[in-house]
Design an enzyme around this catalytic site. Structure first.
Site, short mmCIF file in Angstrom:
data_model
loop_
_atom_site.label_atom_id
_atom_site.label_comp_id
_atom_site.label_asym_id
_atom_site.label_seq_id
_atom_site.Cartn_x
_atom_site.Cartn_y
_atom_site.Cartn_z
N HIS A 15 -5.93 1.74 4.97
CA HIS A 15 -4.96 1.90 5.95
C HIS A 15 -5.58 3.08 6.82
O HIS A 15 -6.53 3.49 6.90
CB HIS A 15 -3.69 2.07 5.42
N THR A 16 -4.52 3.37 7.74
CA THR A 16 -4.96 4.25 8.99
C THR A 16 -5.47 5.77 8.36
O THR A 16 -6.57 6.08 8.92
CB THR A 16 -3.59 4.51 10.04
#
Length: 88
Positions: A15-16
């Site tokens: 994810h980020t």
């Protein structure tokens, strides 16, 4: 050219935060880095590219590094994956 098969081990996948760690880590190396998921291949130094992998836990990725410091770049990336981006 160095090629490594890496598995996403952290629960949340890439994810980020892990994507940013990948890009920040690879920014320290001159080598070109490509990350492949199936037939889809992205530039490992692009945050947008890494995010589009949508790599969940257990996903197998192929990393290809080419350049003067290819071995060091591949090893640094392998370390990130092995530690689960410090999220395990």
């Amino acid at each position: 050219m160095v090629r490594k098969e890496l598995r996403v081990s952290n629960r949340a996948g890439i994810h980020t935060r892990p994507a940013a760690r990948i890009v920040r880590t690879l920014a320290n190396y001159e080598s070109e880095v490509w990350i492949r998921k199936g037939s889809y291949e992205i530039n490992g130094k692009s945050i947008i590219g890494v995010m589009t992998l949508a790599a969940s836990q257990g996903t197998e990725l192929t990393v290809i590094c080419q350049g003067e410091d290819e071995e060091a770049a591949a090893n640094a990336l392998e370390d990130l994956f092995e530690t689960g981006f410090n999220e395990i």
